[in-house]
Design an enzyme around this catalytic site. Structure first.
Site, mmCIF file in Angstrom:
data_model
loop_
_atom_site.group_PDB
_atom_site.id
_atom_site.type_symbol
_atom_site.label_atom_id
_atom_site.label_comp_id
_atom_site.label_asym_id
_atom_site.label_seq_id
_atom_site.Cartn_x
_atom_site.Cartn_y
_atom_site.Cartn_z
ATOM 1 N N TRP A 114 0.849 -1.178 0.000
ATOM 2 C CA TRP A 114 0.000 0.000 0.000
ATOM 3 C C TRP A 114 0.896 1.243 0.000
ATOM 4 O O TRP A 114 1.900 1.282 0.721
ATOM 5 C CB TRP A 114 -0.925 -0.001 1.234
ATOM 6 C CG TRP A 114 -1.658 1.291 1.345
ATOM 7 C CD1 TRP A 114 -2.731 1.696 0.605
ATOM 8 C CD2 TRP A 114 -1.322 2.384 2.212
ATOM 9 N NE1 TRP A 114 -3.082 2.982 0.944
ATOM 10 C CE2 TRP A 114 -2.231 3.424 1.938
ATOM 11 C CE3 TRP A 114 -0.331 2.590 3.176
ATOM 12 C CZ2 TRP A 114 -2.198 4.644 2.611
ATOM 13 C CZ3 TRP A 114 -0.298 3.813 3.845
ATOM 14 C CH2 TRP A 114 -1.233 4.818 3.563
ATOM 15 N N ASP A 165 -15.041 9.658 -0.292
ATOM 16 C CA ASP A 165 -15.713 8.838 0.719
ATOM 17 C C ASP A 165 -16.395 9.687 1.805
ATOM 18 O O ASP A 165 -15.820 10.676 2.255
ATOM 19 C CB ASP A 165 -14.623 7.952 1.358
ATOM 20 C CG ASP A 165 -15.211 6.834 2.177
ATOM 21 O OD1 ASP A 165 -16.439 6.773 2.323
ATOM 22 O OD2 ASP A 165 -14.420 6.011 2.673
ATOM 23 N N ASP A 191 -13.892 2.577 -6.097
ATOM 24 C CA ASP A 191 -12.837 2.121 -5.181
ATOM 25 C C ASP A 191 -13.079 0.677 -4.759
ATOM 26 O O ASP A 191 -14.183 0.119 -4.947
ATOM 27 C CB ASP A 191 -12.850 3.036 -3.948
ATOM 28 C CG ASP A 191 -11.474 3.202 -3.328
ATOM 29 O OD1 ASP A 191 -10.617 2.331 -3.546
ATOM 30 O OD2 ASP A 191 -11.274 4.198 -2.619
ATOM 31 N N ASP A 196 -2.074 5.839 -3.184
ATOM 32 C CA ASP A 196 -2.497 6.784 -2.145
ATOM 33 C C ASP A 196 -1.337 7.653 -1.697
ATOM 34 O O ASP A 196 -1.532 8.617 -0.972
ATOM 35 C CB ASP A 196 -3.057 6.025 -0.932
ATOM 36 C CG ASP A 196 -4.532 5.683 -1.128
ATOM 37 O OD1 ASP A 196 -5.159 6.252 -2.039
ATOM 38 O OD2 ASP A 196 -5.054 4.847 -0.371
HETATM 39 C C1 GLA Z 1 -8.932 4.559 -0.706
HETATM 40 C C2 GLA Z 1 -8.558 5.458 -1.867
HETATM 41 C C3 GLA Z 1 -8.441 6.892 -1.384
HETATM 42 C C4 GLA Z 1 -9.738 7.325 -0.765
HETATM 43 C C5 GLA Z 1 -10.126 6.380 0.360
HETATM 44 C C6 GLA Z 1 -11.507 6.685 0.895
HETATM 45 O O1 GLA Z 1 -7.873 4.467 0.197
HETATM 46 O O2 GLA Z 1 -7.394 5.034 -2.482
HETATM 47 O O3 GLA Z 1 -8.091 7.733 -2.459
HETATM 48 O O4 GLA Z 1 -10.744 7.355 -1.742
HETATM 49 O O5 GLA Z 1 -10.101 5.029 -0.072
HETATM 50 O O6 GLA Z 1 -11.898 5.846 1.887
#
Ligand code: GLA
Length: 746
Positions: A202, A370, A481, A551
């Site tokens: 991650w 989110d 997602d 991320d």
């Molecule tokens: C994942 C995505 C992020 C964001 C979060 C929201 O981690 O990669 O960009 O949208 O979820 O919970």
């Protein structure tokens, strides 16, 4: 170009040509074994090519030495390896009969060559018109078990790529169970090859690893039910001496978004077997009489021009023959996503204030991430309850969207359709919709379960909720997602003998949902995402022209992530945003312009609270958005060249994009660490024309708005000088400094 067939003294040969490569298949022996003859630089005349299968190598030929058939099986260079009949290398296929045996040997029956390419039922795949693609289908069979197989190969007229897949058909009387079926297999002589695979975690996706293959098996795989952050369904096989610009490079990439396996095996005779397909662990598929099974597609590229040539072929293939979106050739809207800006702490007023500020600076779309639905005040609940939370969005979604539209901005929204929180109305109503094994407490990840989207009623229900939201307001974009892998893989509805089908059925269900979403909203811009870049694979590109890369939005971390990603994926597909400092993942402070330059190499956008930026940074946002509009065509459509790798040298990074007509080029340079008392760097550019003369200009975000974003350096050079001798980059004061040069033919 195209596919050629020749028959000589009982041997059949097929030659598959792309502009610069040939791939030759032979059918040998009375049995009709399918042999891999050649893959490499183009060969116009294939006369005599069958000798490359070494049928003269006694005692290995069954026709001349039937007493030692096993020796033959174990060294014959095959196109699709058998199981259990003497080839002791990795098998491509295992099929269990009613009697419980699993051996399979497929031999030639017939073939068909046609213009164009058939779609793969239920699966993403490359496509092309009759002018662009030619296909060879070789039908094989194993009479002993009543199994037919169609091995399919498509070649592209303008791109050095070959697409392979296999379809199994139960042509016998009894039920068969497929326990393994790979999409492609190929045997070659091993020239001391090395391999490149892409690994990560991650927030650290697709870091390149290069190593010697060595004897035995080397593989990467996923059993997570999705592609995953950890490994990519990709492998490159190359010579020790292969560089970015020279040497053999073979790429193999699987267009699939579930469990996969990529494997290379070097055997006793110094041959290398390369293979890819659905991961056989946890996989089985029951084939009733007359039923068929379609594998995902494997995408092969060979380049004699090193890794760079391989990358450019994949980029062209994906841009032209895989991505379908109406946005694929268009500049994407510059978006601002509120995730890092607010996380769950937002309401309609907060979002509007971000949008207003962003609109004034040239941003074109607000994406609400989110936290807008159900009782979703944190990540412990409400997945599955896709109903707008009007406590947060007072006045409702439509009002917010209309207000954002009135600012001249489009609106996008986040969904995680395949998930269900235990604390949700959906779970309370349908606990059996979550994937689980009866009698076992299923494992939570991010406090959520995975919905069994292999079930039609589940897909219908979720899509229905999504469609209601999407029809209720003017929504132009979705971020789809998927924030946890599958575990405890059990279906409440499949029979005992079919449970092994669930992981693949899940992927087919998810593909079907995306297909239906796009049919309902054909103009939607879809961006796939999975905890960052865990679903960056060619399968998803068939549905979405861009994918959230990671991320991790730190500009320096992104250098390696984007380098690994761009090894196979076009820059136009890489979601890349400017975020605030200290960076939320690594705490690093980097200059605002460096963050802009690194994000400009992808789809470009922002992931921050625009209302909190300093005036100086806001001015830079204006300049960055202007740069995007002026130069994105080159980034999106150009040829990509890797000049230097920060992942390798740990000091600096440099890459280039060149327009197809070679008249315009952008050179991205990042000095990650400064060093004391060193000379400036002179780096050899690539991809320009030796016959053209170029003016070197520099992009700059410095100064107030009256100052231009492109500064003429007054330097003019011939293309040969820039490529053979190089362009100088002076040392910059400090670390994490970036420069973006614009090289334009005059
Ligand atoms: C994942 C995505 C992020 C964001 C979060 C929201 O981690 O990669 O960009 O949208 O979820 O919970």
């Amino acid at each position: 170009m195209g596919i050629f067939f020749a028959e000589n003294q009982g041997n059949k040969l097929f030659k598959l040509d792309t502009p610069n490569t040939s791939y030759i298949i032979g059918v040998v022996c009375e049995e009709g074994f399918l042999g891999h003859v050649y893959y490499g630089k183009k060969i116009n005349d294939m006369q005599g090519a069958e000798h490359l299968t070494r049928m003269y190598d006694h005692p290995f030929t069954p026709d001349t030495n039937a007493r030692d058939r096993l020796s033959f099986m174990d060294c014959f260079p095959t196109e699709y390896s058998s199981h259990g009949v003497g080839d002791y290398r990795e098998s491509s296929i295992r099929v269990k009969t009613k009697a419980g045996q699993e051996a399979v040997l497929l031999t030639y029956v017939s073939h068909e060559i046609y213009k164009g390419k058939r779609a793969l039922e239920g699966l993403p795949a490359t496509f092309g018109s009759e002018e662009e693609v030619t296909t060879l289908e070789i039908t094989c069979e194993d009479k002993a078990i009543g199994l037919k197989a169609v091995l399919s190969y498509s070649v592209f007229e303008d791109t050095d790529a070959i697409a392979r897949n296999i379809k199994l058909i139960n042509a016998g009387k009894d039920e068969l169970t497929v326990n393994k079926v790979m999409s492609a297999c190929m045997d070659m002589d091993n020239h001391d090859y090395e391999m490149i695979t892409l690994h990560g975690s991650w927030a650290r996706e697709r870091h390149m690893q290069r190593k010697t293959i060595g004897y035995g098996k080397s593989s990467v795989s996923s059993v997570r039910g999705e592609t995953g952050h950890q490994d990519q369904p990709f492998m490159a096989i190359l010579e020790k001496t292969t560089t970015q610009t020279s040497g053999d490079a073979y790429g193999i990439h699987l267009a699939y978004s579930g469990n996969f396996r990529m494997m290379a095996e070097v055997n006793q005779f110094d041959m290398v077997r390369v293979m890819c397909g659905i991961e056989p662990e946890n996989f089985s598929w029951v084939l009733g009489k007359g039923e068929s099974f379609q594998t995902p597609e494997a995408l092969l590229v060979y380049s004699a021009e090193g890794l760079g040539g391989m990358s450019r072929s994949y980029h062209d293939l994906y841009r032209k023959n895989l991505i379908r979106s109406p946005y694929k050739d268009k500049k994407r809207p510059i978006l601002i996503n509120n995730w890092e800006g607010t996380y769950f702490d937002f309401d309609e007023a907060k979002l509007y204030s971000i949008a207003k500020e962003a609109a004034a600076l040239g941003v074109e779309m607000l994406v609400m991430d989110d936290g807008w639905f159900g009782n979703r005040f944190d990540d412990n609940r409400a997945l599955g309850d896709w109903v707008v939370n009007e406590e947060k969005l007072k006045g409702g979604l439509k009002r917010l969207v209309d207000e954002v539209n009135a600012l001249g901005m489009d609106f996008g929204i986040w969904f995680e359709p395949e998930m269900i929180s235990p604390d949700s109305d959906l779970y309370r109503a349908h606990p059996d919709w979550a994937i689980a094994i009866p009698g076992r407490t299923p494992g939570l990840a991010r406090n959520q379960f995975v919905l069994d989207v292999s079930r039609k009623e589940v897909r219908d229900y979720i899509l229905d909720m999504m469609f209601k939201v999407l029809h209720s307001a003017n929504i132009k974009y979705i971020k789809w997602d998927m924030n946890r892998p599958l575990s405890d893989v059990g279906s409440a509805v499949l029979g005992a003998k079919n449970q092994g089908e669930l992981s693949h059925r899940y992927v087919l269900g998810m593909y079907e949902m995306q297909e239906r979403l796009l049919q309902e909203f054909p103009d939607l811009l879809l961006e796939n995402c999975s905890g960052g870049g865990a679903r960056f694979d060619p399968g998803m590109l068939y549905y979405s022209p861009q994918i959230w890369t990671s991320d991790d939005t730190d500009a320096i971390e992104r250098l390696q992530i984007q380098e690994g990603t761009a090894l196979i994926y076009p820059l136009s597909t890489m979601g890349a945003h400017v975020s605030v400092c200290p960076n939320h993942t690594v705490g690093r402070n980097t200059p605002f312009d460096t963050r802009g330059y690194v994000a400009l190499a992808g789809t470009f956008g922002y992931e921050l609270d625009m209302t909190k930026l300093s005036e100086e940074d806001k001015q830079m946002v204006k300049k960055q958005t202007q740069m995007y509009h002026q130069f994105n065509d080159i980034v999106r459509e150009g040829d990509y060249y890797r000049i230097a790798s920060y992942g390798e040298n740990h000091l600096y990074d440099c890459f280039q994009v060149v327009s197809k007509d070679k008249k315009k080029s952008l050179v991205f340079y990042v000095q990650v660490l400064n060093e004391a008392n060193k000379k400036s760097r002179i780096l050899k550019l690539q991809g320009l024309s030796g016959e053209m003369t170029y003016a070197v200009k520099e992009l700059t975000m410095e100064g107030d708005l009256s100052e231009p974003i492109v500064r003429d350096t007054g330097k003019v050079f011939g293309g040969e000088l820039l490529m053979n001798a190089g362009l100088g980059f002076e040392r910059m004061w400090g670390d994490y400094r970036a420069r973006l040069m614009y090289v334009e033919a005059i």
